[in-house]
Write a protein that holds these residues in place. Structure first.
Motif, PDB file in Angstrom:
ATOM      1  N   LYS A   1     -24.353  -1.124  -5.948  1.00 38.68           N
ATOM      2  CA  LYS A   1     -23.564  -2.726  -6.098  1.00 38.68           C
ATOM      3  C   LYS A   1     -22.190  -1.817  -5.319  1.00 38.68           C
ATOM      4  O   LYS A   1     -21.940  -3.233  -4.951  1.00 38.68           O
TER       5      LYS A   1
ATOM      6  N   GLU B   1     -21.130  -0.447  -2.794  1.00 38.65           N
ATOM      7  CA  GLU B   1     -21.082   0.249  -1.579  1.00 38.65           C
ATOM      8  C   GLU B   1     -21.537  -1.517  -0.344  1.00 38.65           C
ATOM      9  O   GLU B   1     -21.522  -1.577   0.059  1.00 38.65           O
ATOM     10  N   LEU B   2     -22.108  -2.296  -1.429  1.00 36.97           N
ATOM     11  CA  LEU B   2     -22.927  -3.719  -0.956  1.00 36.97           C
ATOM     12  C   LEU B   2     -21.784  -4.445  -0.425  1.00 36.97           C
ATOM     13  O   LEU B   2     -21.335  -4.809  -1.269  1.00 36.97           O
ATOM     14  N   SER B   3     -21.493  -5.100   0.221  1.00 37.35           N
ATOM     15  CA  SER B   3     -20.675  -6.616   0.932  1.00 37.35           C
ATOM     16  C   SER B   3     -21.920  -7.607   1.657  1.00 37.35           C
ATOM     17  O   SER B   3     -22.409  -7.400   2.394  1.00 37.35           O
ATOM     18  N   LEU B   4     -21.276  -8.663   2.094  1.00 39.69           N
ATOM     19  CA  LEU B   4     -21.607  -9.865   2.845  1.00 39.69           C
ATOM     20  C   LEU B   4     -21.413  -8.732   3.899  1.00 39.69           C
ATOM     21  O   LEU B   4     -22.350  -9.109   4.848  1.00 39.69           O
ATOM     22  N   ASN B   5     -20.873  -8.781   4.479  1.00 45.32           N
ATOM     23  CA  ASN B   5     -20.250  -8.156   5.733  1.00 45.32           C
ATOM     24  C   ASN B   5     -20.934  -7.494   5.929  1.00 45.32           C
ATOM     25  O   ASN B   5     -21.911  -7.317   6.932  1.00 45.32           O
ATOM     26  N   LYS B   6     -21.342  -6.163   4.926  1.00 41.91           N
ATOM     27  CA  LYS B   6     -22.203  -5.332   5.736  1.00 41.91           C
ATOM     28  C   LYS B   6     -23.312  -5.708   5.581  1.00 41.91           C
ATOM     29  O   LYS B   6     -24.890  -4.667   6.747  1.00 41.91           O
TER      30      LYS B   6
END
Length: 88
Positions: free
Chosen positions: A26, A28-33
């Motif tokens: 989690k 490692e995740l972002s809206l940008n990615k």
């Protein structure tokens, strides 16, 4: 987390990906990615995108139900990949 990993493995098994990637953490995740990945995937050939969307549907259906949030997320992904779902 076990259910998440099982759903991910099921989706990967039917996805068009030629390489198996591990489930990202989690953190490692972002809206940008996610937006960047969807922009890249939107350039794929239609049959690839269709198979990818089937894998997404397999993921959310893994537990036997689709919540309203999951349904809206699928709609957003389909829209991002230029495969919109008509409203009911």
């Amino acid at each position: 987390m076990e259910t998440t990993e099982a759903a991910y493995r099921e989706a990967i098994a039917c996805s068009p990906a030629s390489k198996q990637y591990p489930l990202p953490a989690k953190a490692e995740l972002s809206l940008n990615k996610i937006a960047e990945a969807l922009s890249h995937l939107a350039l794929a050939a239609p049959p690839y995108r269709e198979k990818l969307l089937i894998a997404c549907e397999v993921t959310v259906q893994h537990d036997g139900r689709i919540t309203p949030v999951e349904n809206e997320l699928l709609r957003a992904i389909k829209q991002s990949l230029d495969c919109p779902t008509p409203l009911p």
